[in-house]
Write an enzyme that holds these catalytic residues in place. Structure first.
Site, PDB file in Angstrom:
ATOM      1  N   ALA A  65       0.844  -1.194   0.000  1.00  0.00           N
ATOM      2  CA  ALA A  65       0.000   0.000   0.000  1.00  0.00           C
ATOM      3  C   ALA A  65       0.880   1.245   0.000  1.00  0.00           C
ATOM      4  O   ALA A  65       2.017   1.202   0.489  1.00  0.00           O
ATOM      5  CB  ALA A  65      -0.886  -0.021   1.235  1.00  0.00           C
ATOM      6  N   GLY A 104       0.579  -5.364   0.558  1.00  0.00           N
ATOM      7  CA  GLY A 104      -0.497  -5.473  -0.426  1.00  0.00           C
ATOM      8  C   GLY A 104      -0.016  -6.073  -1.743  1.00  0.00           C
ATOM      9  O   GLY A 104      -0.794  -6.706  -2.459  1.00  0.00           O
ATOM     10  N   GLU A 107      -0.281  -9.595  -1.205  1.00  0.00           N
ATOM     11  CA  GLU A 107      -1.709  -9.961  -1.114  1.00  0.00           C
ATOM     12  C   GLU A 107      -2.339 -10.039  -2.504  1.00  0.00           C
ATOM     13  O   GLU A 107      -3.180 -10.903  -2.768  1.00  0.00           O
ATOM     14  CB  GLU A 107      -2.450  -8.963  -0.220  1.00  0.00           C
ATOM     15  N   GLU A 127       3.605  -5.521   7.235  1.00  0.00           N
ATOM     16  CA  GLU A 127       2.695  -4.504   7.806  1.00  0.00           C
ATOM     17  C   GLU A 127       2.901  -4.323   9.303  1.00  0.00           C
ATOM     18  O   GLU A 127       2.764  -3.222   9.838  1.00  0.00           O
ATOM     19  CB  GLU A 127       1.230  -4.901   7.554  1.00  0.00           C
TER      20      GLU A 127
HETATM   21  N1  COA Z   1       4.564   3.422  -0.164  1.00  0.00           N
HETATM   22  C1  COA Z   1       5.034   4.615  -0.534  1.00  0.00           C
HETATM   23  N2  COA Z   1       6.330   4.887  -0.697  1.00  0.00           N
HETATM   24  C2  COA Z   1       7.181   3.884  -0.472  1.00  0.00           C
HETATM   25  C3  COA Z   1       6.777   2.600  -0.081  1.00  0.00           C
HETATM   26  C4  COA Z   1       5.392   2.385   0.061  1.00  0.00           C
HETATM   27  N3  COA Z   1       4.898   1.200   0.411  1.00  0.00           N
HETATM   28  N4  COA Z   1       7.855   1.830   0.072  1.00  0.00           N
HETATM   29  C5  COA Z   1       8.918   2.595  -0.207  1.00  0.00           C
HETATM   30  N5  COA Z   1       8.509   3.836  -0.547  1.00  0.00           N
HETATM   31  C6  COA Z   1       9.330   4.977  -0.954  1.00  0.00           C
HETATM   32  C7  COA Z   1      10.248   5.429   0.172  1.00  0.00           C
HETATM   33  O1  COA Z   1       9.568   6.308   1.051  1.00  0.00           O
HETATM   34  C8  COA Z   1      11.360   6.096  -0.599  1.00  0.00           C
HETATM   35  O2  COA Z   1      10.858   7.363  -0.991  1.00  0.00           O
HETATM   36  P1  COA Z   1      11.822   8.632  -1.032  1.00  0.00           P
HETATM   37  O3  COA Z   1      12.871   8.303  -2.045  1.00  0.00           O
HETATM   38  O4  COA Z   1      10.926   9.749  -1.400  1.00  0.00           O
HETATM   39  O5  COA Z   1      12.401   8.752   0.343  1.00  0.00           O
HETATM   40  C9  COA Z   1      11.457   5.237  -1.865  1.00  0.00           C
HETATM   41  O6  COA Z   1      10.204   4.537  -1.961  1.00  0.00           O
HETATM   42  C10 COA Z   1      12.563   4.216  -1.824  1.00  0.00           C
HETATM   43  O7  COA Z   1      12.467   3.491  -0.604  1.00  0.00           O
HETATM   44  P2  COA Z   1      13.741   3.093   0.239  1.00  0.00           P
HETATM   45  O8  COA Z   1      13.262   2.413   1.457  1.00  0.00           O
HETATM   46  O9  COA Z   1      14.612   4.278   0.411  1.00  0.00           O
HETATM   47  O10 COA Z   1      14.450   2.087  -0.773  1.00  0.00           O
HETATM   48  P3  COA Z   1      15.040   0.645  -0.527  1.00  0.00           P
HETATM   49  O11 COA Z   1      15.409   0.148  -1.855  1.00  0.00           O
HETATM   50  O12 COA Z   1      16.043   0.685   0.567  1.00  0.00           O
HETATM   51  O13 COA Z   1      13.820  -0.250   0.054  1.00  0.00           O
HETATM   52  C11 COA Z   1      11.623  -1.233   0.136  1.00  0.00           C
HETATM   53  C12 COA Z   1      12.685  -0.500  -0.723  1.00  0.00           C
HETATM   54  C13 COA Z   1      10.365  -1.355  -0.678  1.00  0.00           C
HETATM   55  C14 COA Z   1      12.140  -2.625   0.548  1.00  0.00           C
HETATM   56  C15 COA Z   1      11.373  -0.434   1.442  1.00  0.00           C
HETATM   57  O14 COA Z   1      11.094   0.909   1.080  1.00  0.00           O
HETATM   58  C16 COA Z   1      10.210  -0.936   2.245  1.00  0.00           C
HETATM   59  O15 COA Z   1      10.378  -1.836   3.048  1.00  0.00           O
HETATM   60  N6  COA Z   1       9.031  -0.297   2.070  1.00  0.00           N
HETATM   61  C17 COA Z   1       7.883  -0.589   2.894  1.00  0.00           C
HETATM   62  C18 COA Z   1       7.168  -1.827   2.428  1.00  0.00           C
HETATM   63  C19 COA Z   1       5.945  -2.040   3.278  1.00  0.00           C
HETATM   64  O16 COA Z   1       5.981  -1.973   4.483  1.00  0.00           O
HETATM   65  N7  COA Z   1       4.825  -2.296   2.615  1.00  0.00           N
HETATM   66  C20 COA Z   1       3.586  -2.490   3.289  1.00  0.00           C
HETATM   67  C21 COA Z   1       2.895  -1.190   3.368  1.00  0.00           C
HETATM   68  S1  COA Z   1       1.421  -1.311   4.295  1.00  0.00           S
END
Ligand code: COA
Ligand code: NAD
Length: 704
Positions: A65, A104, A107, A127
């Site tokens: 999400a 998501g 999911e 999450e």
């Molecule tokens: N929604 C919105 N933005 C997201 C996102 C999400 N689910 N996941 C990552 N981003 C954004 C970050 O805020 C960052 O934005 P910025 O460049 O403006 O700061 C950008 O994507 C890159 O993320 P970053 O964490 O710096 O890169 P990474 O390569 O180290 O890691 C992920 C990528 C996806 C593994 C990590 O961002 C992550 O774990 N995200 C959360 C996933 C999550 O919890 N999903 C469930 C949501 S309910």
């Protein structure tokens, strides 16, 4: 962005490929949900299409999400509706995953009928790390697919699994070793069509057939949570939702899951965790970096191979860098080498690395007593005794030896980095890199920017932090920078309470109950009382004679009771034990001190202890922002989350202050100041914000 751009469609031989494209990580925003739902509906009703493949453009499948939409009013279609629609498709739907398929994203994949993934994929339901739970069928479909034990383990830890493990667990059907996942997905679709394979819905999978075993895992999870996650909200909701999966029809389970998800979404914990997530990303970007690209750092010099020098060396070696250490004489050099080897040997004995891994890591490391070994390093870090004269001497040597562009860093905890910089001919290259102990483990790195530090040095330090997988926080020069400066104040508040009548054990307990990993006296025993004692002696001459000074810690140090390393401090550690026992002799010393200064002990409630401790922390945090030492309140939050055991589910001290209301914090400080106006002076920033009815968050938004 137009919906058609968010999901790009290509169709060949009856198989449509739907490629979600929402850079950088394909977060499932409202637009993505709409576009994907439209595309799936269209494909399901188009008689020319026989199978649907869902994939992601760029580096990822979907990262879940859109976190930035979490606090906003929900917009249709909801993710559960999208997942149900996908699962209800009458033709096979295949998820082709690469990069990350999280939350998501996974999911959506679980609601597809078949799943394949590239080898490097990271799958997970993280999450819980945002105070949330899977809310689009994850708690219902995953246990049916892979059983309660594995499903709970994934959802309660939030951990990522790679394709190989996902295949073993039964999350995916295929594992793509070579080539691109989308192409493999299309090929898989054709194979399925040729084999006459129809739809196959996760909701019909039989992972819950052994009801008794599933119930036993749920009961066990409840027991573990009661002990280990008593402060947290969402893990308990995850267990409840899986219980529904076990006892209810699929559709009822979905309804229960949705209700539980919404309760998590509305919880203060979700807001706090999300704040922490976004704050961590905000701190990692130095304002200087866009205009001043970092210098490459391949070789690192470290002066001093004691506790910190060795830890920093291990951290840099682990990051693949070459490390050259300099010590003051042969004996100290041998000790420095032994310190580094000991850390690696510990990792080998715990099975974290192999002996061969240790041997190869140590090939990137050398120790010497000759500064000439540092002549080619890109970055030198000084970690010698906390003594200005020794540090100045080391910097003079570094200035003479290191190449002109090399960055010269100090790991000082408190000393004036501007004064250190004055000893070299290139003060623009001098910066503080304040690691925390143990340096190879603790994630925080304060990057202390001195008066003359140039932009490239700052961006190089941030890039170096990234290589070491540290969480960098930009700080300015002052006594203690962000963390230790604030620590000095709340620790004093704790000492005041101890002298006034609370026992150190009650204080520690009250703060653990609040959620801290440890109380301040456990921390003191772990860090070693001698360090603080030396600092207090150094500062004694400049201490305000009118300021309250509690001598209890000195009484313990005078007896050589420095904490765990001496077998006793505030607690007793019999036979090298690491869990302290309460010590009646310490309580007697405290009573004696109270009598000496004429204090009649009073009772503190746990609530009052927390109120005073947090008020001191928040007030000094505000001062640190007001003085420009921290860029924003969120920098203070990240410092305390990663360096001082502040409970993440509360988001950090400044976020916590916003949650309870700054007016309340100010009222507390005003109340406490009646008895001690010198100590309890409200921060000008706090007063200003309360006057404007604003929160610390308003200052975060201005800069992130
Ligand atoms: N929604 C919105 N933005 C997201 C996102 C999400 N689910 N996941 C990552 N981003 C954004 C970050 O805020 C960052 O934005 P910025 O460049 O403006 O700061 C950008 O994507 C890159 O993320 P970053 O964490 O710096 O890169 P990474 O390569 O180290 O890691 C992920 C990528 C996806 C593994 C990590 O961002 C992550 O774990 N995200 C959360 C996933 C999550 O919890 N999903 C469930 C949501 S309910
Ligand atoms: P330590 O006493 O364990 O190690 C210091 C090392 O520096 C010793 O091995 C000593 O031989 C070496 N040394 C002294 N003078 C030297 C010289 N002229 N040339 C080369 N080597 C020399 O101390 P430590 O705990 O590692 O602390 C080092 C620095 O890190 C201090 O500035 C301290 O404030 C800071 N720091 C310590 C901690 C902590 O928790 N201990 C945390 C953050 C920062």
């Amino acid at each position: 962005m137009e919906l058609s751009q968010l999901v790009v469609q290509t169709c060949l031989d009856g198989v449509v490929l739907l490629r979600v494209s929402n850079p950088p990580v394909n977060a499932i925003s409202t637009g993505v949900r709409r576009a994907l739902l439209d595309a799936v509906e269209q494909a399901d009703t188009d008689s020319a299409i026989r199978a649907i493949v869902i994939t992601g453009a760029g580096k990822s499948f979907m990262a879940g999400a859109d976190i930035r939409e979490l606090g906003l009013p929900a917009q249709p279609p909801s993710l559960p509706d999208l997942c149900n629609r996908i699962e209800n498709c009458a033709k096979p739907v295949i998820a082709a995953m690469h990069g990350v398929a999280l939350g998501g994203g996974l999911e959506i994949a679980l609601s597809c009928h078949y799943r394949l993934a590239a080898e490097e994929v990271k799958l997970g339901l993280p999450e819980v790390l945002l105070g949330l739970m899977p809310g689009a069928g994850g708690t219902q479909r995953l246990p049916r697919l892979i059983g309660v034990e594995s499903a709970l383990a994934l959802m309660l830890s939030g951990r990522h699994v790679l394709a190989k493990e996902a295949l073993l667990l039964g999350i995916i059907d295929r594992h793509v070793l070579l080539g691109d996942a989308a192409a493999a997905g299309v090929q898989y679709a054709h194979e399925l069509l040729n084999a006459g394979a129809g739809v196959r819905r996760s909701r019909d999978a039989e992972g819950l057939k052994d009801h008794a075993a599933a119930q036993a895992f749920l009961d066990e999870a409840r027991n573990v949570l009661a002990k280990k996650s008593r402060h947290l909200f969402s893990p308990h909701k995850i267990v409840e939702a899986v219980q529904s999966a076990l006892g209810m029809a699929f559709s009822e389970g979905l309804t229960q899951e949705r209700a539980a998800f919404l309760s998590c979404l509305q919880s203060p914990q979700c807001e706090a965790f999300t704040h922490a997530f976004l704050a961590e990303r905000a701190v990692s970007k130095a304002p200087e970096t866009p205009g001043a690209p970092p210098l490459p750092v391949m070789a690192v010099g470290i002066v001093g191979g004691g506790l910190m020098g060795a830890g920093i060396a291990v951290s840099a070696i682990d990051a693949g860098l070459c490390v050259r250490m300099v010590e003051q004489d042969d004996k100290a050099a041998a000790r420095g080498l032994a310190n580094v080897e000991k850390v690696f040997a510990g990792q080998v004995s715990k099975g974290r690395i192999t002996q061969a891994g240790m041997d190869s890591a140590l090939k990137r490391f050398s120790v010497s007593t000759d500064y000439q070994s540092l002549k080619d390093v890109d970055l030198a870090i000084e970690a010698v005794f906390e003594d200005m004269n020794v540090k100045k001497m080391v910097f003079e040597r570094l200035n003479l030896t290191c190449k002109p562009e090399a960055v010269l860093a100090t790991n000082t905890s408190y000393l004036d980095i501007d004064e250190i910089a004055r000893t070299v001919s290139r003060p623009e290259r001098v910066i503080g890199l304040h690691f925390f102990s143990p340096a190879n483990i603790m994630p925080l790195l304060e990057i202390v920017v001195a008066g003359k530090t140039d932009a490239q040095t700052v961006s190089t330090a941030f890039e170096f932090a990234k290589k070491l997988r540290k969480v960098p926080v930009r700080a300015g020069v002052c006594d203690g920078f962000i963390g230790n400066r604030v620590l000095a104040v709340y620790r004093a508040a704790a000492d005041h309470m101890m002298e006034d009548g609370a026992s150190p054990y009650q204080i520690d307990r009250a703060l653990r109950d609040f959620g801290f990993a440890m109380g301040p006296y456990q921390v003191a025993d772990l860090a070693g009382g001698d360090i603080g004692w030396a600092t207090r002696k150094r500062r004694a001459a400049n201490r305000d004679p009118n300021a309250r000074y509690v001598q209890i810690p000195d009484r313990l140090c005078e007896r050589g009771w420095f904490g765990q390393k001496t077998g006793r401090g505030y607690y007793l550690y019999p036979q090298g034990s690491r869990t302290g026992e309460e010590d009646p002799q310490v309580l007697a010393i405290i009573d004696e001190e109270r009598r000496r200064v004429g204090i009649e002990p009073k009772r503190f409630t746990d609530g009052e202890i927390v109120r005073r401790y947090l008020a001191a922390m928040i007030n000094e945090g505000a001062n640190v922002v007001f003085d420009g030492i921290a860029l924003r309140p969120l920098d203070v939050d990240v410092t305390f989350l990663h360096g001082y055991g502040f409970p993440r589910f509360r988001g950090g001290p400044m976020k916590y202050a916003d949650t309870i209301g700054l007016g309340k914090v100010l009222a507390d400080i005003n109340e406490f100041s009646v008895a001690d106006p010198l100590f309890w002076k409200p921060s000008a920033l706090l007063v200003d914000l309360v006057g404007r009815r604003a929160g610390f968050a308003t200052l975060n938004n201005a800069l992130s």
